[in-house]
Motif scaffolding. Structure first.
Motif, short mmCIF file in Angstrom:
data_model
loop_
_atom_site.label_atom_id
_atom_site.label_comp_id
_atom_site.label_asym_id
_atom_site.label_seq_id
_atom_site.Cartn_x
_atom_site.Cartn_y
_atom_site.Cartn_z
N MET A 194 0.83 -1.18 0.00
CA MET A 194 0.00 0.00 0.00
C MET A 194 0.88 1.25 0.00
N LEU A 195 1.93 1.22 0.80
CA LEU A 195 2.83 2.37 0.87
C LEU A 195 3.52 2.59 -0.48
N HIS A 196 3.84 1.50 -1.15
CA HIS A 196 4.46 1.60 -2.48
C HIS A 196 3.54 2.35 -3.44
N CYS A 197 2.25 2.08 -3.38
CA CYS A 197 1.29 2.76 -4.25
C CYS A 197 1.17 4.24 -3.91
N VAL A 198 1.21 4.59 -2.63
CA VAL A 198 1.07 5.98 -2.22
C VAL A 198 2.33 6.77 -2.59
N VAL A 199 3.50 6.17 -2.42
CA VAL A 199 4.76 6.85 -2.67
C VAL A 199 5.00 7.06 -4.17
N GLN A 200 4.68 6.07 -4.97
CA GLN A 200 4.86 6.06 -6.42
C GLN A 200 6.27 6.46 -6.82
N LYS A 201 6.48 7.63 -7.41
CA LYS A 201 7.78 8.00 -7.96
C LYS A 201 8.67 8.74 -6.95
N HIS A 202 8.22 8.84 -5.70
CA HIS A 202 8.98 9.57 -4.69
C HIS A 202 9.24 8.67 -3.48
N PRO A 203 10.06 7.62 -3.63
CA PRO A 203 10.25 6.66 -2.54
C PRO A 203 10.92 7.25 -1.30
N LYS A 204 11.64 8.34 -1.45
CA LYS A 204 12.32 8.92 -0.28
C LYS A 204 11.36 9.71 0.61
N LEU A 205 10.13 9.91 0.16
CA LEU A 205 9.14 10.64 0.96
C LEU A 205 8.20 9.71 1.71
N TRP A 206 8.60 8.43 1.85
CA TRP A 206 7.71 7.45 2.44
C TRP A 206 7.27 7.83 3.84
N ASP A 207 8.16 8.41 4.63
CA ASP A 207 7.81 8.74 6.01
C ASP A 207 6.80 9.88 6.09
N GLU A 208 6.79 10.77 5.09
CA GLU A 208 5.82 11.85 5.08
C GLU A 208 4.44 11.36 4.64
N LEU A 209 4.41 10.27 3.86
CA LEU A 209 3.14 9.76 3.34
C LEU A 209 2.60 8.59 4.15
N LEU A 210 3.32 8.19 5.18
CA LEU A 210 2.90 7.05 6.00
C LEU A 210 1.56 7.32 6.68
N GLY A 211 1.34 8.53 7.15
CA GLY A 211 0.08 8.88 7.81
C GLY A 211 -1.11 8.74 6.86
N GLN A 212 -0.94 9.13 5.60
CA GLN A 212 -2.02 8.99 4.62
C GLN A 212 -2.33 7.52 4.37
N ALA A 213 -1.28 6.71 4.26
CA ALA A 213 -1.49 5.28 4.04
C ALA A 213 -2.21 4.64 5.23
N GLU A 214 -1.81 5.01 6.44
CA GLU A 214 -2.45 4.47 7.64
C GLU A 214 -3.92 4.88 7.71
N PHE A 215 -4.20 6.16 7.42
CA PHE A 215 -5.58 6.64 7.43
C PHE A 215 -6.42 5.90 6.39
N ALA A 216 -5.87 5.71 5.19
CA ALA A 216 -6.59 4.99 4.14
C ALA A 216 -6.89 3.56 4.56
N TYR A 217 -5.90 2.89 5.16
CA TYR A 217 -6.09 1.51 5.60
C TYR A 217 -7.16 1.43 6.69
N ASN A 218 -7.10 2.32 7.66
CA ASN A 218 -8.03 2.28 8.79
C ASN A 218 -9.44 2.69 8.41
N SER A 219 -9.63 3.38 7.30
CA SER A 219 -10.97 3.79 6.91
C SER A 219 -11.57 2.87 5.85
N MET A 220 -10.82 1.87 5.38
CA MET A 220 -11.33 0.90 4.40
C MET A 220 -12.06 -0.24 5.12
N THR A 221 -13.11 -0.74 4.49
CA THR A 221 -13.87 -1.86 5.06
C THR A 221 -13.05 -3.13 4.99
N ASN A 222 -12.97 -3.85 6.10
CA ASN A 222 -12.24 -5.10 6.18
C ASN A 222 -13.12 -6.24 5.69
#
Length: 187
Positions: A1-29
């Motif tokens: 999931m983080l790979h999809c959010v980061v796309q062409k900017h892999p060095k920004l993974w730590d800045e986008l981690l919160g978005q990935a976590e929010f997306a995961y926690n708001s998706m239906t299991n």
């Protein structure tokens, strides 16, 4: 999931981690039928376009909230039990009960954790043996007559012990003089 959010900017993974976590926690299991947010907080999370209206707190609302929350948790438990039953049913379709008696011959499936010295390449054999079963510890664990030079425990899970079937007695001739070089792309 983080790979999809980061796309062409892999060095920004730590800045986008919160978005990935929010997306995961708001998706239906799939198993619970609810999102992690709705299970923990009893409602879906507010997004930037939502207007947060905080209810007035009173004992009737608190009692209603408690009943509603308990009911939701019970639904989640039932959904998980139902989902686990489906997973078990699907797993049991492919599962065959195996048992070995002392003296039966088995192969041992090589695992990197157990045989690091023998697991050197992708082309290494995946099974070794044939070894005799010495005894059964429980329905899942067997003691195998393993030579001491393997330097590992001789107890194995049944998942790592396929039955040994001796090779056929038919002669196999692999000499190159029997093959025709004009067949199969030769000149």
């Amino acid at each position: 999931m983080l790979h999809c959010v980061v796309q062409k900017h892999p060095k920004l993974w730590d800045e986008l981690l919160g978005q990935a976590e929010f997306a995961y926690n708001s998706m239906t299991n799939r198993s619970t039928g609810k999102s992690p947010f709705s299970i923990v907080y009893t409602k879906l999370p507010n997004h930037t376009v939502d207007l947060a209206v905080l209810p007035k707190c009173s004992s009737k609302l608190a009692a209603d909230f408690t009943v509603q929350f308990s009911k939701m948790l019970q639904e989640v438990r039932e959904k998980l039990a139902e989902s686990n039953a489906k997973y078990k049913e699907n797993a049991d379709k492919n599962c065959r009960e195996r048992t070995f008696k002392p003296g039966d011959l088995v192969m041992i499936r090589m695992r990197r954790e157990r045989f690091p010295q023998a697991y050197k390449s992708k082309l290494s054999p995946r099974k070794i043996g044939h070894f005799a079963v010495l005894k059964q510890i429980n329905p899942n664990t067997y003691v195998v007559d393993l030579p001491s030079h393997y330097n590992t425990s001789s107890m194995f899970n049944i998942g790592d012990l396929p039955a040994y079937y001796p090779p056929d007695e038919a002669p196999t001739n692999l000499s190159s003089s029997d093959s025709d070089s004009s067949v199969g792309g030769g000149e």
